[in-house]
Motif scaffolding. Structure first.
Motif, PDB file in Angstrom:
ATOM      1  N   SER A 145       0.353  -1.323  -0.109  1.00 19.49           N
ATOM      2  CA  SER A 145       0.156   0.136   0.080  1.00 19.49           C
ATOM      3  C   SER A 145       1.079   1.364   0.280  1.00 19.49           C
ATOM      4  CB  SER A 145      -0.816  -0.237   1.185  1.00 19.49           C
ATOM      5  OG  SER A 145      -1.284   1.161   1.517  1.00 19.49           O
ATOM      6  N   GLU A 146       0.978   1.560  -1.041  1.00 19.69           N
ATOM      7  CA  GLU A 146       1.119   3.312  -1.126  1.00 19.69           C
ATOM      8  C   GLU A 146       1.470   4.162   0.282  1.00 19.69           C
ATOM      9  OE1 GLU A 146       1.852   6.986  -4.051  1.00 19.69           O
ATOM     10  OE2 GLU A 146       0.970   5.745  -4.524  1.00 19.69           O
ATOM     11  N   ASP A 147      -0.517   3.914   0.388  1.00 20.87           N
ATOM     12  CA  ASP A 147      -0.988   5.301   1.742  1.00 20.87           C
ATOM     13  C   ASP A 147       0.018   4.615   2.428  1.00 20.87           C
ATOM     14  OD1 ASP A 147      -3.228   7.129   2.679  1.00 20.87           O
ATOM     15  OD2 ASP A 147      -3.850   5.087   4.029  1.00 20.87           O
ATOM     16  N   PHE A 148       0.050   2.960   3.053  1.00 18.73           N
ATOM     17  CA  PHE A 148       0.877   2.683   4.408  1.00 18.73           C
ATOM     18  C   PHE A 148       2.011   3.614   4.842  1.00 18.73           C
ATOM     19  CE2 PHE A 148       3.743  -0.243   6.186  1.00 18.73           C
ATOM     20  CZ  PHE A 148       3.157  -0.639   7.483  1.00 18.73           C
ATOM     21  N   ASN A 196       3.260   6.087   3.263  1.00 13.80           N
ATOM     22  CA  ASN A 196       3.150   7.081   3.144  1.00 13.80           C
ATOM     23  C   ASN A 196       3.436   7.922   5.184  1.00 13.80           C
ATOM     24  OD1 ASN A 196       3.572   8.053   0.523  1.00 13.80           O
ATOM     25  ND2 ASN A 196       1.314   8.427  -0.162  1.00 13.80           N
ATOM     26  N   LYS A 197       1.815   6.955   5.202  1.00 12.12           N
ATOM     27  CA  LYS A 197       1.904   7.322   6.499  1.00 12.12           C
ATOM     28  C   LYS A 197       2.617   7.043   7.458  1.00 12.12           C
ATOM     29  CE  LYS A 197      -3.519   6.765   6.586  1.00 12.12           C
ATOM     30  NZ  LYS A 197      -4.565   5.409   7.038  1.00 12.12           N
ATOM     31  N   GLU A 229       5.682   9.433   7.279  1.00 10.49           N
ATOM     32  CA  GLU A 229       5.076  11.211   7.906  1.00 10.49           C
ATOM     33  C   GLU A 229       5.277  11.092  10.076  1.00 10.49           C
ATOM     34  OE1 GLU A 229       4.131  14.555   8.432  1.00 10.49           O
ATOM     35  OE2 GLU A 229       4.275  13.451   6.543  1.00 10.49           O
TER      36      GLU A 229
END
Length: 227
Positions: free
Chosen positions: A49-52, A54-55, A58
């Motif tokens: 997951s790209e969202d995983f 990025n989070k 961050e």
């Protein structure tokens, strides 16, 4: 008028005949104690997951940017697809996110604390997905210290050649004039004392290497004319 010109040339001729040039190099050195610790920090996160990614990136980025006790340089984030090859077949496996920073500090305790806290943050995540890599720590000479040391060496070089020209005048009974000074300087990027150990994903204490003196030097080339 022609006789007067010839007479003047005759007066100048001995100066031209008996003058000569002296060209030589001399090395001036100064020992300095490096004043800045530096290390490279890499955070690699792998997931489908790209969202995983990025989070999680961050969270590391927020800690690094929010820390006011160390200097942060060259912060860079990259996100790349990951593939697996089997029998000439390409299969998408997810993404790899990488956050890179150069971390610097004049205080070893501040750098130690920063790294310890960064490792503790890594330990709160799944180690299969999140990997923290910290390079060996090195002492470096700051640009300010380096430039100030060069200024002192240049002054020493100029004072020395003035005194040397005067000594030649006293010993040779000739006027020796400095015609040119060309200065070659040492390379700042090599002025570092490297600790050969590497640290990755473990508790760290007193990671600073021994701080040994480094040499800064210049090698002026002098050209003098004596007559």
């Amino acid at each position: 008028m022609k006789v007067k010109v010839l007479f003047l040339l005759a007066l100048l001729l001995p100066i031209s005949v008996f003058s000569y040039e002296i060209s030589f190099n001399k090395r001036f050195t100064k020992l300095v104690t490096p004043d800045v610790l530096s290390t490279y920090v890499n955070i690699n996160i792998e997931n489908e997951s790209e969202d995983f990614i990025n989070k999680h990136i961050e969270k590391f980025s927020k800690y690094i940017k929010g820390n006011k006790t160390v200097q942060k340089k060259d912060g860079k984030f990259t996100l790349s697809p990951k593939y697996k090859y089997f029998k000439n077949t390409q299969k998408f496996m997810g993404y790899i996110g990488t956050l890179r920073y150069v971390i610097k500090s004049e205080n070893a305790n501040d750098l130690n604390k920063f790294i310890d806290d960064l490792i503790n943050l890594e330990n709160t995540f799944d180690r299969d997905n999140v990997k923290l890599m910290i390079s060996s720590v090195s002492w470096n000479t700051s640009i300010e210290l380096y430039d100030n040391s060069l200024d002192e060496l240049r002054i020493d070089a100029i004072k020395w050649i003035d005194a040397y020209a005067q000594s030649l005048k006293n010993s040779l009974s000739k006027d020796c004039i400095v015609r040119n000074i060309t200065i070659n300087e040492s390379n700042h990027q090599f002025l570092r004392a490297v600790n050969k150990e590497s640290y990755s994903s473990k508790s760290v204490a007193d990671i600073a290497p021994v701080n040994s003196s480094q040499e800064i030097h210049i090698e002026p080339k002098y050209l003098l004319e004596c007559r």
